[in-house]
Scaffold this active site. Structure first.
Site, PDB file in Angstrom:
ATOM      1  N   LYS A 211     -44.156 -11.991   1.740  1.00 26.37           N
ATOM      2  CA  LYS A 211     -44.384 -11.763   3.210  1.00 26.37           C
ATOM      3  C   LYS A 211     -45.864 -11.464   3.361  1.00 26.37           C
ATOM      4  CE  LYS A 211     -42.775  -8.966   7.057  1.00 26.37           C
ATOM      5  NZ  LYS A 211     -41.539  -7.785   7.254  1.00 26.37           N
ATOM      6  N   GLU A 217     -47.601  -8.226  -8.307  1.00 23.37           N
ATOM      7  CA  GLU A 217     -46.720  -8.763  -9.012  1.00 23.37           C
ATOM      8  C   GLU A 217     -46.643 -10.276  -8.893  1.00 23.37           C
ATOM      9  OE1 GLU A 217     -46.089  -5.848  -7.490  1.00 23.37           O
ATOM     10  OE2 GLU A 217     -45.052  -4.578  -8.705  1.00 23.37           O
ATOM     11  N   GLY A 268     -38.270  -7.164   4.399  1.00 22.72           N
ATOM     12  CA  GLY A 268     -38.025  -7.788   3.188  1.00 22.72           C
ATOM     13  C   GLY A 268     -36.617  -7.636   2.642  1.00 22.72           C
ATOM     14  N   ARG A 269     -36.164  -6.655   2.668  1.00 23.74           N
ATOM     15  CA  ARG A 269     -35.022  -6.528   2.139  1.00 23.74           C
ATOM     16  C   ARG A 269     -33.466  -6.694   2.988  1.00 23.74           C
ATOM     17  NH1 ARG A 269     -37.377  -1.853   3.315  1.00 23.74           N
ATOM     18  NH2 ARG A 269     -36.807  -0.361   4.882  1.00 23.74           N
ATOM     19  N   GLU A 355     -33.917   2.165   0.067  1.00 23.76           N
ATOM     20  CA  GLU A 355     -35.254   1.994   0.515  1.00 23.76           C
ATOM     21  C   GLU A 355     -35.027   2.247   2.191  1.00 23.76           C
ATOM     22  OE1 GLU A 355     -38.252  -0.528  -1.302  1.00 23.76           O
ATOM     23  OE2 GLU A 355     -37.899  -1.817   0.360  1.00 23.76           O
ATOM     24  N   HIS A 386     -15.246  -0.056 -19.282  1.00 23.17           N
ATOM     25  CA  HIS A 386     -15.291   0.233 -20.656  1.00 23.17           C
ATOM     26  C   HIS A 386     -16.687   1.037 -20.899  1.00 23.17           C
ATOM     27  CE1 HIS A 386     -11.962  -2.195 -21.965  1.00 23.17           C
ATOM     28  NE2 HIS A 386     -12.227  -2.735 -20.655  1.00 23.17           N
ATOM     29  N   LYS A 501     -47.938   2.822  -5.775  1.00 22.37           N
ATOM     30  CA  LYS A 501     -49.342   1.515  -5.751  1.00 22.37           C
ATOM     31  C   LYS A 501     -50.354   1.937  -5.786  1.00 22.37           C
ATOM     32  CE  LYS A 501     -46.342  -1.517  -2.864  1.00 22.37           C
ATOM     33  NZ  LYS A 501     -46.195  -2.218  -1.434  1.00 22.37           N
TER      34      LYS A 501
HETATM   35  C1  G6Q Z   1     -38.537  -4.472   1.340  1.00 20.46           C
HETATM   36  C2  G6Q Z   1     -39.912  -4.237   1.169  1.00 20.46           C
HETATM   37  C3  G6Q Z   1     -40.455  -4.454  -0.503  1.00 20.46           C
HETATM   38  C4  G6Q Z   1     -40.972  -5.926  -0.142  1.00 20.46           C
HETATM   39  C5  G6Q Z   1     -41.738  -6.188  -1.449  1.00 20.46           C
HETATM   40  C6  G6Q Z   1     -42.231  -7.650  -1.697  1.00 20.46           C
HETATM   41  O1  G6Q Z   1     -37.812  -4.379   2.498  1.00 20.46           O
HETATM   42  O2  G6Q Z   1     -40.604  -4.377   1.907  1.00 20.46           O
HETATM   43  O3  G6Q Z   1     -39.545  -4.766  -1.264  1.00 20.46           O
HETATM   44  O4  G6Q Z   1     -40.221  -6.943   0.104  1.00 20.46           O
HETATM   45  O5  G6Q Z   1     -42.583  -5.515  -1.766  1.00 20.46           O
HETATM   46  O6  G6Q Z   1     -43.301  -7.876  -0.782  1.00 20.46           O
HETATM   47  P1  G6Q Z   1     -43.962  -9.208  -0.198  1.00 20.46           P
HETATM   48  O7  G6Q Z   1     -42.715  -9.917   0.120  1.00 20.46           O
HETATM   49  O8  G6Q Z   1     -44.645  -8.878   0.833  1.00 20.46           O
HETATM   50  O9  G6Q Z   1     -44.475  -9.798  -1.520  1.00 20.46           O
END
Ligand code: G6Q
Length: 530
Positions: A211, A217, A268-269, A355, A386, A501
């Site tokens: 986003k 990463e 994001g989540r 989160e 188990h 970060k």
């Molecule tokens: C979720 C967070 C986080 C995010 C990641 C990836 O709610 O905001 O987990 O989705 O850090 O972010 P980008 O989509 O910006 O790469």
């Protein structure tokens, strides 16, 4: 809604529930769990039924939880959220100040969507995706050699990985045209190397999902995969797709075969039903089944606005969770799917829940006065039996358990062994664990004693399908949002991930030999890696 948001401890019902929590229902007592109780405590939902006879509740507790939800205006806030009010905010301090409209991604079936502009956007995005998928199916889009793409690598992390990955794993049996999806998320080079070793890059699409378009990463992994494509003599611009925010650094259509968008108003989540999950899923299971998945989620969103707690599984799940967490003091929730397809779903919930509600500051920027979001974890049954169920039955920590099960298997490749099918064995184990936790067992040998009275509920549906997966996802999204409203935390930001970060950036500088102005970072690097 006028006025400020209240947290549960500011409501009259809170005091009543505190009183009730002093002497909660005892599931292990004689006549605690009865057939009548089993029949009574069922909430029939769309796709899933919620069986909650093994919760430490009475009719009076449920009535008072209803009162609490009403006094907190949980449903009014949910409706405001769906219609586009700015909910992602903290008073008195700078905050994200955003709308929260993930529900608009599936609010595409109604003539009167809650937020017309956002739903229209979702419909347009889906139309663009449908066209793209058709072009893939028809062979209008193919590789350098005129061959069809059979593989997709989804590159993303956190919210841009966990939800989509858990949904893909759940719906793998519905894949079409022998298509396969792989995921790369970790910046660990071994993650990408392991995937790149397995795929034929010439027939692979690479979907880069970010986003912000700035995530370390994801950008590192994109570069790695692009390099691998070039090394194989392929043109990355013909293989790479993007899902990103408009105007993000990744919003550069020349670099990608296609670019799809997500918006500030989708966290994001909570983004699995947006293009973040839809592009990958559409590729894997086809457009029609993708729509079924969205339909399952949309139906839950509609039920989630029902005022009656006993007829609203998402609200009920949320309020039972609040009862266990805030009033009975349980700090753990184990989500235990009796379904191998859901093996990554607890990992998604871990993020989505922790989160969102792992916060100690309320939306009015004051400290939270009650216990907010619990620790969430889980593994599929029967494997977990188990492994860690010992602690669930006889440990000193009380864990609230949420079982998920299905009456039928997905693939129906099952035989009877010793008089029962494997699916029957799976279901028998689910029900047995629920009863064992609740009822317990006495024994003269204390080491063989099961105290019982351990709370759990069961979400059960006929089968794990695109539609029921959409429902399950939306059910939990709504549960988490409702609980955040109760605790009055901002469930939609994630400031707690920032400090690490920044420090990683400091340590990377030190690694490059550039002097770090944080002597602690340099010192730590020296003791750990030199
Ligand atoms: C979720 C967070 C986080 C995010 C990641 C990836 O709610 O905001 O987990 O989705 O850090 O972010 P980008 O989509 O910006 O790469």
């Amino acid at each position: 809604m006028e006025g400020k948001w209240k947290s549960i401890d500011e409501c009259d019902a809170f005091v009543a529930l505190e009183e009730l929590a002093k002497n909660p229902f005892d599931l292990s007592a004689e006549n605690g769990l009865t057939p009548e109780r089993m029949k009574k405590y069922i909430c029939k939902g769309t796709e899933f039924d919620l069986l909650y006879c093994c919760q430490r509740v009475t009719e009076q507790v449920i009535d008072t939880l209803q009162l609490l939800a009403d006094q907190c205006k949980v449903l009014e806030q949910f409706e405001e959220m769906r219609s586009g009010r700015v909910m992602n905010r903290i008073e008195n301090f700078p905050s994200e100040e955003r709308q929260v409209l993930h529900t608009s991604c599936r609010d595409i079936f109604s003539d009167t969507p809650a937020c017309e502009t956002a739903s229209l956007q979702s419909k347009n995005d889906l139309a663009q995706l449908k066209k793209f998928l058709n072009e893939l199916d028809e062979g209008d889009i193919c590789n350098e050699f005129g061959q069809a793409f059979t593989t997709l690598i989804h590159v993303g992390i956190g919210g841009s990985d966990l939800g989509p990955r858990s949904v893909y794993e759940a719906l793998r049996p519905y894949s079409q045209n022998n298509r396969e999806v792989f995921f790369i998320s970790n910046v660990d080079p071994d993650d990408s190397a392991a995937i790149l070793e397995r795929v034929d890059l010439s027939k692979t699409l690479v979907l880069v999902v970010s986003k912000s378009g700035t995530t370390l990463e994801t950008l590192s992994n994109e570069t790695l995969v692009r390099t691998a494509l070039k090394d194989a003599g392929l043109d990355p611009a013909l293989h790479c797709l993007a899902v990103t925010g408009k105007t993000s650094p990744m919003d550069n259509p020349k670099r990608y075969l296609r670019t799809f968008y997500m918006y500030d108003y989708i966290g994001g989540r909570f983004s699995s039903t947006s293009m973040v999950g839809a592009v990958m899923l559409g590729f894997a299971i086809g457009y029609e089944q993708l729509v079924e998945f969205l339909q399952g989620a949309a139906e839950i969103d509609e039920v989630a606005i029902k005022k009656d707690l006993r007829a609203n599984p998402a609200l009920l799940l949320a309020m039972l969770g609040v009862w266990n967490r805030t009033f009975l003091g349980m700090n753990n929730v184990a989500v235990l799917p009796y379904s191998q397809g859901l093996h990554r779903f607890p990992a998604h919930l871990q993020q989505c829940d922790m989160e969102s509600n792992g916060k100690s500051i309320k939306r009015d920027s004051e400290a939270v006065a009650v216990k907010s979001g619990p620790i969430v974890w889980g593994e599929p049954g029967t494997n977990g039996q188990h492994a860690f169920y010992q602690l669930l039955h006889q440990g000193t920590e009380d864990v609230a358990v949420e079982f998920i099960g299905f009456r039928e298997s997905q693939r129906k490749k099952d035989i009877k062994i010793k008089g029962s099918s494997s699916q029957q064995k799976l279901l028998a184990n689910l029900l047995a664990q629920s009863m064992a936790l609740a009822v317990g067992k006495n024994d003269v040998n204390p080491n063989k004693r099961f105290p019982g009275n351990k709370v759990n509920s069961i979400l059960i549906a006929d089968k794990l399908t695109p539609k029921s997966m959409g429902a399950l996802l939306a059910l939990y999204e709504a549960k988490i949002v409702f609980q955040g409203f109760c605790w009055n935390v901002n469930s939609f930001d994630q400031e707690g991930v920032q400090l690490g970060k920044i420090l990683a950036g400091e340590i990377l500088l030190a690694m490059k030999g550039k002097k770090s102005d944080r002597s602690l970072a340099q010192a730590f690097l020296d003791v750990a890696c030199v």
